[in-house]
Design an enzyme around this catalytic site. Sequence first.
Site, mmCIF file in Angstrom:
data_model
loop_
_atom_site.group_PDB
_atom_site.id
_atom_site.type_symbol
_atom_site.label_atom_id
_atom_site.label_comp_id
_atom_site.label_asym_id
_atom_site.label_seq_id
_atom_site.Cartn_x
_atom_site.Cartn_y
_atom_site.Cartn_z
ATOM 1 N N SER A 106 0.682 -1.351 -0.094
ATOM 2 C CA SER A 106 0.041 -0.044 -0.028
ATOM 3 C C SER A 106 0.982 1.248 -0.033
ATOM 4 O O SER A 106 1.624 1.483 -0.938
ATOM 5 C CB SER A 106 -0.889 -0.059 1.280
ATOM 6 O OG SER A 106 -2.068 0.810 1.046
ATOM 7 N N LEU A 107 0.768 1.993 1.125
ATOM 8 C CA LEU A 107 1.663 3.214 1.107
ATOM 9 C C LEU A 107 3.085 2.845 1.017
ATOM 10 O O LEU A 107 3.965 3.596 0.332
ATOM 11 C CB LEU A 107 1.516 3.984 2.277
ATOM 12 C CG LEU A 107 2.434 5.213 2.783
ATOM 13 C CD1 LEU A 107 2.615 5.940 1.667
ATOM 14 C CD2 LEU A 107 2.156 5.787 4.198
ATOM 15 N N ASP A 226 -9.910 -5.348 -4.494
ATOM 16 C CA ASP A 226 -9.370 -4.369 -3.696
ATOM 17 C C ASP A 226 -10.563 -3.112 -3.843
ATOM 18 O O ASP A 226 -10.871 -2.557 -4.995
ATOM 19 C CB ASP A 226 -8.108 -3.895 -3.992
ATOM 20 C CG ASP A 226 -7.464 -3.036 -2.872
ATOM 21 O OD1 ASP A 226 -8.042 -2.268 -2.245
ATOM 22 O OD2 ASP A 226 -6.165 -2.973 -2.945
ATOM 23 N N HIS A 253 -7.903 -5.370 -0.099
ATOM 24 C CA HIS A 253 -6.550 -4.668 0.044
ATOM 25 C C HIS A 253 -5.494 -5.575 0.843
ATOM 26 O O HIS A 253 -4.413 -5.022 0.718
ATOM 27 C CB HIS A 253 -6.757 -3.357 0.796
ATOM 28 C CG HIS A 253 -5.768 -2.295 0.759
ATOM 29 N ND1 HIS A 253 -5.257 -2.006 -0.448
ATOM 30 C CD2 HIS A 253 -4.993 -1.698 1.629
ATOM 31 C CE1 HIS A 253 -4.293 -1.065 -0.098
ATOM 32 N NE2 HIS A 253 -4.236 -0.890 1.127
#
Length: 276
Positions: A106-107, A226, A253
């Site tokens: 993710s980030l 997601d 996710h």
Amino acid sequence: MTKIPAATAARLPALSTTVTPAEPGTVPAAHGILLAHGATGDIAGNYGALVPALAATGHTVVAPDYPGSGSTPRADGPLELDALADAVVAEAVAAGVETFTLIGFSLGTAVSVRAAARHPERVRGLVLTAGLAKPNHRENIWLDLWLRLLDHGDYAGFAQARALSGLSPEALNALPPAELAAVLDADPAGPPAGSAEQAALVKEVDTTGDLAGITVPTLVIATTLDQLIHPSHSRYLAEHITGAEYAEIATGHVPMVERPDEWKGMITKFLSERGL
């Protein structure tokens, strides 16, 4: 109420970092592993089950928590991608791991790409799961909702929003009552203290200009169900990083929650095949 401290730039606190050595008796891997977790998450939640598998394949694993996650104190202002990427890399170097594969979620995919762009002499490979180069309207709407809920201290609403955005519909609907109650727990101590700063950073991420310069072996894993970061973002990463391998996993996710063994297998297979 969770507010981002007013400041133009944060001085990052020392990151709380766990270093897991390669399992005794294993053949040492050519390079170490550096982990970069997702926003509003932490190392334990994102990588707790992966770290032992990496150590079992001869890797030393360096696992820093971002400001406001794990035992790392909260930053005194907004986070910046360059500073966070540099801080994560510095933790690996301080641990004696001079070269490494970055595994980002993710980030953490943006942190990993930026780290590879700024420290090419150290990064030997990338694994990018459920990632993005730049958020679009959909991600920004979710992030604005998260930030509004945190700002108002609505932790029940925040838990609901994270459940809807984090899990695939199938996984969410299959949760037994006790597990659903745990996911929707409104305890203010549940989200990491730095959740607001981390979510705000995702809104500012833009690594599109870094991608063409990435030449190390890269595996991009798209989470096809997601609800938070559309899999088209992963396809974009794979298409714009030279020689990147692209794979899909049928989860929301958080593949480490929905299909942990499959996700772990994809990563360890790539590392083995690429000699990383």
